[in-house]
Enzyme design. Structure first.
Site, short mmCIF file in Angstrom:
data_model
loop_
_atom_site.label_atom_id
_atom_site.label_comp_id
_atom_site.label_asym_id
_atom_site.label_seq_id
_atom_site.Cartn_x
_atom_site.Cartn_y
_atom_site.Cartn_z
N CYS A 11 -6.89 -42.30 -21.93
CA CYS A 11 -8.05 -42.89 -22.59
C CYS A 11 -7.73 -44.23 -23.27
CB CYS A 11 -8.65 -41.91 -23.60
SG CYS A 11 -9.07 -40.33 -22.87
N ASN A 50 -17.26 -38.49 -22.81
CA ASN A 50 -15.95 -39.17 -22.81
C ASN A 50 -15.59 -39.52 -21.36
OD1 ASN A 50 -13.26 -39.89 -22.93
ND2 ASN A 50 -12.64 -38.18 -24.25
N HIS A 69 -12.89 -46.02 -28.55
CA HIS A 69 -12.94 -45.01 -27.49
C HIS A 69 -14.01 -43.98 -27.84
CE1 HIS A 69 -12.00 -42.11 -24.55
NE2 HIS A 69 -11.38 -41.26 -25.35
#
Ligand code: UT7
Length: 324
Positions: free
Chosen positions: A118, A281, A251
């Site tokens: 990520c 996500n 993020h």
């Protein structure tokens, strides 16, 4: 020495939207219990985009790349560097960046993948910035793209409700004025076990566990601490007070993580870009997708100071401070 500046952004989400209610109903048929109420309360996620079977990361990445090129007013032939951040590449090799280059029909420049889960987009952006500052590239495509739906264990409610598929991209070009002001990348490999997909292929057999596994609470704590520290460090490196940041683009894993960080840093809510509700996500795609949304809806404008932050498996984290 040339500077590097973001000259265009793009994003692409696969058309199939799956709401929390739809997902809960689908999971119930497999005996997995969850609910819209739990997902929204614990994460802020309301829906995710899921790629159809057979749709690969390179396809999503190519759509996002074309949108970023158009926004930058450049042709694919102007690009001399392609970096794709992904943990869900089409193949073991060649890299997804090479597949994107082939799709764009522009052989010749450098193309490679970055694997920092990520944090991947922030790592890739810092890498492209270094290439441009060193005079080794003039126009780079930096892409974060994932089909995470392919590595989820759909019987594990602690993880499968959290992720979605998508791609985001920026064009980073050599410039007279500084765009990327500072970058700070970090990793702590000793924490590899808290978020991993620890499988591989050996002699044609899948070895280990190919699905994403996560200790959610450990990731939560590390994410909040590492990103708040990283924000301060990157601002210090650039000599810019944190209060001068116009936009934080973190993020997009969990709205509670984002709120913890922004409150720790005293960044007001109206300066924080949040897309996790709509995108869930999307790992390496989450930061460039959120950046693209806020650029296209007019929130982020030329000249704004933007803090981009990634955090995830490895354990990795990082921040880039950019003047748009
Ligand atoms: O990109 C970086 C990767 N990921 C992240 O950043 C995620 C970081 N972590 C988180 O966002 C949160 O830790 C989660 C959203 C994953 C979990 O939230 P939490 O508040 O830490 O919940 P928990 O793990 O403490 O679980 C609480 C309860 C448990 O039940 P018991 O043991 O209290 O009876 C879980 O079994 O919630 C249960 N639970 C669920 N219930 C309904 C876990 N997942 C679900 C679910 N639906 N999907």
């Amino acid at each position: 020495m040339p500077y590097a500046r973001i000259t265009g952004t793009g994003g692409y989400l696969p058309p199939r939207i799956v709401s929390n209610d739809e997902l809960a109903a689908e999971l119930a048929t497999r005996g997995v219990e969850t609910s819209d109420a739990w997902i929204v309360e614990r994460t802020g996620i309301r829906q995710r985009h899921i790629a159809d079977p057979g749709v690969k990361t390179s396809t999503l990445a190519t759509h996002a790349a074309r949108a970023a090129l158009e926004a930058a007013g450049l042709a694919a032939t102007d690009i001399d560097l392609i970096i794709v951040a992904t943990s869900t590449p089409d193949f073991i090799f060649p890299s997804t960046a090479c597949l994107v280059q082939a799709n764009l029909g522009t052989p010749g420049g450098a193309a490679f993948d970055v694997q920092a889960v990520c944090s991947g987009f922030v790592y890739a952006l810092a890498t492209a910035d270094a290439f441009i500052q060193a005079g080794r590239a003039r126009h780079a495509l930096v892409i974060g793209a994932e089909v995470f739906s392919g590595i989820l264990d759909w019987s594990d409610r602690r993880t499968c409700v959290l992720f979605g598929d998508g791609a985001g991209a920026v064009v980073l070009s050599a410039a007279e004025e500084p765009g990327i002001l500072a970058a700070k990348l970090n990793a702590d490999g000793s924490q590899m076990h808290i978020l991993c997909a620890a499988g591989n292929v050996d002699r044609g057999e899948v070895t280990g566990d190919p699905f994403l596994r996560m200790d959610g609470q450990a990731v939560f704590k590390l994410a909040v601490n590492s990103l708040s520290r990283s924000a301060r460090e990157v601002c210090e490196q650039a000599g810019v007070p944190l209060e001068q940041i116009d936009w934080m683009v973190p993020h997009q894993a969990n709205v509670r993580i984002i709120n913890f960080i922004s409150r720790k840093l005293h960044v007001p809510d109206d300066k924080v870009v949040i897309t996790v509700g709509e995108h869930a996500n999307t790992s390496a795609a989450s930061v460039p997708l959120a950046l693209d949304v806020a650029c296209r809806d007019g929130r982020i404008r030329a000249g704004d100071l933007v803090l981009l932050q990634g955090v995830g498996g490895g354990f990795t984290w990082g921040s880039v401070l950019a003047r748009m």
